[in-house]
Write a protein that holds these residues in place. Structure first.
Motif, PDB file in Angstrom:
ATOM      1  N   LYS A 155      -7.619  -3.598   0.995  1.00 22.52           N
ATOM      2  CA  LYS A 155      -8.358  -3.390  -0.230  1.00 22.52           C
ATOM      3  C   LYS A 155      -8.294  -1.933  -0.683  1.00 22.52           C
ATOM      4  CE  LYS A 155     -12.721  -4.251  -2.377  1.00 22.52           C
ATOM      5  NZ  LYS A 155     -13.883  -5.061  -2.444  1.00 22.52           N
ATOM      6  N   ASP A 156      -8.377  -1.016   0.283  1.00 23.98           N
ATOM      7  CA  ASP A 156      -8.343   0.396  -0.119  1.00 23.98           C
ATOM      8  C   ASP A 156      -6.923   0.964  -0.159  1.00 23.98           C
ATOM      9  OD1 ASP A 156      -7.716   0.752   2.552  1.00 23.98           O
ATOM     10  OD2 ASP A 156      -9.526   1.866   3.049  1.00 23.98           O
ATOM     11  N   GLY A 157      -5.943   0.153   0.215  1.00 26.47           N
ATOM     12  CA  GLY A 157      -4.552   0.575   0.121  1.00 26.47           C
ATOM     13  C   GLY A 157      -4.060   1.451   1.248  1.00 26.47           C
ATOM     14  N   THR A 158      -4.857   1.639   2.295  1.00 24.75           N
ATOM     15  CA  THR A 158      -4.422   2.503   3.386  1.00 24.75           C
ATOM     16  C   THR A 158      -3.536   1.781   4.394  1.00 24.75           C
ATOM     17  OG1 THR A 158      -6.421   2.058   4.664  1.00 24.75           O
ATOM     18  CG2 THR A 158      -6.455   3.991   3.211  1.00 24.75           C
ATOM     19  N   LEU A 159      -3.543   0.431   4.367  1.00 20.05           N
ATOM     20  CA  LEU A 159      -2.721  -0.342   5.289  1.00 20.05           C
ATOM     21  C   LEU A 159      -1.833  -1.311   4.520  1.00 20.05           C
ATOM     22  CD1 LEU A 159      -5.314  -1.319   8.054  1.00 20.05           C
ATOM     23  CD2 LEU A 159      -3.660   0.553   8.094  1.00 20.05           C
ATOM     24  N   LEU A 160      -0.685  -1.604   5.115  1.00 24.41           N
ATOM     25  CA  LEU A 160       0.246  -2.582   4.577  1.00 24.41           C
ATOM     26  C   LEU A 160       0.662  -3.481   5.729  1.00 24.41           C
ATOM     27  CD1 LEU A 160       2.257  -3.570   2.336  1.00 24.41           C
ATOM     28  CD2 LEU A 160       3.876  -1.940   3.340  1.00 24.41           C
ATOM     29  N   ALA A 161       0.605  -4.795   5.529  1.00 26.46           N
ATOM     30  CA  ALA A 161       1.015  -5.747   6.562  1.00 26.46           C
ATOM     31  C   ALA A 161       2.251  -6.496   6.086  1.00 26.46           C
ATOM     32  CB  ALA A 161      -0.110  -6.731   6.864  1.00 26.46           C
TER      33      ALA A 161
ATOM     34  N   ILE B 131      -5.945  -8.446   4.650  1.00 26.33           N
ATOM     35  CA  ILE B 131      -6.642  -7.440   5.455  1.00 26.33           C
ATOM     36  C   ILE B 131      -8.072  -7.387   4.950  1.00 26.33           C
ATOM     37  CG2 ILE B 131      -6.727  -5.006   6.131  1.00 26.33           C
ATOM     38  CD1 ILE B 131      -3.696  -4.887   5.422  1.00 26.33           C
ATOM     39  N   ASP B 132      -9.036  -7.416   5.872  1.00 28.43           N
ATOM     40  CA  ASP B 132     -10.433  -7.393   5.435  1.00 28.43           C
ATOM     41  C   ASP B 132     -10.774  -6.020   4.827  1.00 28.43           C
ATOM     42  OD1 ASP B 132     -12.936  -6.226   7.490  1.00 28.43           O
ATOM     43  OD2 ASP B 132     -10.852  -5.954   8.055  1.00 28.43           O
ATOM     44  N   PRO B 133     -11.835  -5.944   4.019  1.00 33.22           N
ATOM     45  CA  PRO B 133     -12.170  -4.699   3.314  1.00 33.22           C
ATOM     46  C   PRO B 133     -12.431  -3.495   4.220  1.00 33.22           C
ATOM     47  CG  PRO B 133     -13.370  -6.528   2.365  1.00 33.22           C
ATOM     48  CD  PRO B 133     -12.697  -7.042   3.605  1.00 33.22           C
ATOM     49  N   ASN B 134     -12.771  -3.734   5.489  1.00 31.20           N
ATOM     50  CA  ASN B 134     -13.051  -2.633   6.416  1.00 31.20           C
ATOM     51  C   ASN B 134     -11.864  -2.278   7.304  1.00 31.20           C
ATOM     52  OD1 ASN B 134     -15.779  -2.360   5.572  1.00 31.20           O
ATOM     53  ND2 ASN B 134     -16.245  -4.202   6.727  1.00 31.20           N
ATOM     54  N   ASN B 135     -10.698  -2.883   7.027  1.00 31.18           N
ATOM     55  CA  ASN B 135      -9.483  -2.636   7.815  1.00 31.18           C
ATOM     56  C   ASN B 135      -9.672  -2.933   9.303  1.00 31.18           C
ATOM     57  OD1 ASN B 135      -8.039  -1.861   5.540  1.00 31.18           O
ATOM     58  ND2 ASN B 135      -8.568   0.284   5.789  1.00 31.18           N
ATOM     59  N   GLN B 136     -10.483  -3.923   9.608  1.00 29.63           N
ATOM     60  CA  GLN B 136     -10.730  -4.289  11.006  1.00 29.63           C
ATOM     61  C   GLN B 136      -9.984  -5.548  11.439  1.00 29.63           C
ATOM     62  OE1 GLN B 136     -12.785  -2.418  13.240  1.00 29.63           O
ATOM     63  NE2 GLN B 136     -12.398  -1.007  11.564  1.00 29.63           N
ATOM     64  N   TYR B 137      -9.696  -6.435  10.480  1.00 24.42           N
ATOM     65  CA  TYR B 137      -9.077  -7.730  10.801  1.00 24.42           C
ATOM     66  C   TYR B 137      -7.946  -8.044   9.826  1.00 24.42           C
ATOM     67  CZ  TYR B 137     -13.320  -8.423  13.496  1.00 24.42           C
ATOM     68  OH  TYR B 137     -14.351  -8.265  14.384  1.00 24.42           O
ATOM     69  N   ILE B 138      -6.953  -8.761  10.346  1.00 18.03           N
ATOM     70  CA  ILE B 138      -5.873  -9.305   9.524  1.00 18.03           C
ATOM     71  C   ILE B 138      -5.812 -10.792   9.793  1.00 18.03           C
ATOM     72  CG2 ILE B 138      -3.364  -9.442   9.293  1.00 18.03           C
ATOM     73  CD1 ILE B 138      -3.201  -6.529   9.506  1.00 18.03           C
TER      74      ILE B 138
ATOM     75  N   PHE C 137      -6.481 -11.566  13.597  1.00 19.36           N
ATOM     76  CA  PHE C 137      -6.262 -10.506  14.570  1.00 19.36           C
ATOM     77  C   PHE C 137      -7.255  -9.371  14.333  1.00 19.36           C
ATOM     78  CE2 PHE C 137      -2.135 -12.401  13.563  1.00 19.36           C
ATOM     79  CZ  PHE C 137      -1.663 -12.738  14.825  1.00 19.36           C
ATOM     80  N   SER C 138      -7.775  -8.818  15.395  1.00 21.51           N
ATOM     81  CA  SER C 138      -8.595  -7.605  15.303  1.00 21.51           C
ATOM     82  C   SER C 138      -7.636  -6.420  15.378  1.00 21.51           C
ATOM     83  CB  SER C 138      -9.590  -7.550  16.465  1.00 21.51           C
ATOM     84  OG  SER C 138     -10.239  -6.301  16.468  1.00 21.51           O
ATOM     85  N   ILE C 139      -7.702  -5.538  14.394  1.00 21.02           N
ATOM     86  CA  ILE C 139      -6.844  -4.352  14.415  1.00 21.02           C
ATOM     87  C   ILE C 139      -7.658  -3.077  14.498  1.00 21.02           C
ATOM     88  CG2 ILE C 139      -4.894  -5.409  13.237  1.00 21.02           C
ATOM     89  CD1 ILE C 139      -5.876  -3.960  10.680  1.00 21.02           C
ATOM     90  N   GLY C 140      -8.977  -3.175  14.556  1.00 17.37           N
ATOM     91  CA  GLY C 140      -9.831  -2.005  14.602  1.00 17.37           C
ATOM     92  C   GLY C 140      -9.497  -1.082  15.758  1.00 17.37           C
TER      93      GLY C 140
END
Length: 70
Positions: A1-7, A44-51, A63-66
C-alpha cells in the motif's frame, strides 16, 4: 500500500520474492509450493507484515514477512 515493497512470482510460480522498492534489495523468498501454478493475485497488507497469494490450484497462501525485514 505504501509502495515500499514489491512482490513477484518466480517463472514457475513456486516462489514469491519480496523486494524493497527503494534499494531493489530482495528481503524475502517464500515458497508457495512445488507444482507450477498460475498466480492470480499477490497482495501485501497495509502494515507490510503479511503477503497472501492465490493460484489456479485453489489455494491461498499467507506468509508473515515482518521478521524477514529485520
Amino acid at each position: 500500500k505504501d509502495g515500499t515493497l514489491l512482490a513477484t512470482a518466480s517463472p514457475k510460480r513456486t516462489l514469491i520474492r519480496v523486494f524493497e522498492t527503494a534499494t531493489g534489495k530482495q528481503v524475502a523468498d517464500l515458497r508457495r509450493g512445488m507444482d507450477v501454478a498460475l498466480i492470480s493475485d499477490i497482495v501485501i497488507d497495509p502494515n507490510n507484515q503479511y503477503i497472501a497469494c492465490s493460484s489456479d490450484k485453489g489455494t491461498v497462501h499467507i506468509f508473515s514477512i515482518g521478521t524477514s525485514l529485520g
